[in-house]
Motif scaffolding. Structure first.
Motif, PDB file in Angstrom:
ATOM      1  N   VAL A  13       0.768  -1.178  -0.071  1.00  0.00           N
ATOM      2  CA  VAL A  13       0.004  -0.036   0.051  1.00  0.00           C
ATOM      3  C   VAL A  13       0.923   1.157   0.034  1.00  0.00           C
ATOM      4  N   PHE A  15       0.473   5.590   0.417  1.00  0.00           N
ATOM      5  CA  PHE A  15      -0.457   6.879   0.989  1.00  0.00           C
ATOM      6  C   PHE A  15       0.169   7.998   0.236  1.00  0.00           C
ATOM      7  N   VAL A  40      -4.057  -2.841   7.811  1.00  0.00           N
ATOM      8  CA  VAL A  40      -3.410  -1.834   7.222  1.00  0.00           C
ATOM      9  C   VAL A  40      -3.641  -0.578   8.158  1.00  0.00           C
ATOM     10  N   ARG A  41      -2.600  -0.067   8.675  1.00  0.00           N
ATOM     11  CA  ARG A  41      -2.774   1.115   9.626  1.00  0.00           C
ATOM     12  C   ARG A  41      -2.729   2.408   8.616  1.00  0.00           C
ATOM     13  N   VAL A  42      -3.741   3.281   8.590  1.00  0.00           N
ATOM     14  CA  VAL A  42      -3.801   4.233   7.677  1.00  0.00           C
ATOM     15  C   VAL A  42      -3.372   5.497   8.345  1.00  0.00           C
ATOM     16  N   ASN A  44      -3.004   9.251   9.940  1.00  0.00           N
ATOM     17  CA  ASN A  44      -3.832  10.446   9.965  1.00  0.00           C
ATOM     18  C   ASN A  44      -4.087  11.350   8.799  1.00  0.00           C
ATOM     19  N   ALA A  46      -3.577  10.821   5.642  1.00  0.00           N
ATOM     20  CA  ALA A  46      -3.827  10.125   4.296  1.00  0.00           C
ATOM     21  C   ALA A  46      -5.181  10.639   3.785  1.00  0.00           C
ATOM     22  N   TYR A  48      -5.646   9.227   0.361  1.00  0.00           N
ATOM     23  CA  TYR A  48      -5.925   8.198  -0.522  1.00  0.00           C
ATOM     24  C   TYR A  48      -5.057   6.869  -0.091  1.00  0.00           C
ATOM     25  N   ILE A  49      -5.616   5.849  -0.460  1.00  0.00           N
ATOM     26  CA  ILE A  49      -4.634   4.494  -0.532  1.00  0.00           C
ATOM     27  C   ILE A  49      -4.451   4.176  -1.959  1.00  0.00           C
ATOM     28  N   VAL A  73      -9.924   8.035   1.570  1.00  0.00           N
ATOM     29  CA  VAL A  73      -9.994   7.915   3.065  1.00  0.00           C
ATOM     30  C   VAL A  73     -10.680   8.944   3.713  1.00  0.00           C
ATOM     31  N   LYS A  75     -12.528  11.068   6.811  1.00  0.00           N
ATOM     32  CA  LYS A  75     -12.046  11.311   8.123  1.00  0.00           C
ATOM     33  C   LYS A  75     -13.111  11.410   9.119  1.00  0.00           C
TER      34      LYS A  75
END
Length: 75
Positions: A13, A15, A40-42, A44, A46, A48-49, A73, A75
């Motif tokens: 992935v 970001f 997956v840890r996104v 703060n 981000a 888009y992935i 993503v 929020k």
């Protein structure tokens, strides 16, 4: 013609629209021959992935795909 048996897969992935990539550890899904799960840890910040995935089989077949901004993503 028989299909091959999957021997490996990868998932990464990004970001930052593919500037850098992080590998996702994949675990086989119990009872499924071609399914995996990963976490997956996104970050703060981000928005888009992007994803990059590949798989290969024991008969020499393979596939690779990269999708920039695959997921937005919220929020």
């Amino acid at each position: 013609m028989d299909t091959g048996r999957i021997t490996g897969s990868t998932l990464e992935v990004s970001f930052d629209d593919g500037a850098t990539w992080t590998s996702v550890e994949l675990d086989g899904v119990r009872g499924k021959s071609a399914a995996w799960a990963g976490s997956v840890r996104v970050p703060n910040d981000a928005r888009y992935i992007s994803v990059r995935a590949s798989a290969a089989d024991d008969k020499g077949g393979s596939v690779k795909q990269e999708i920039i901004r695959a997921v937005g993503v919220r929020k």
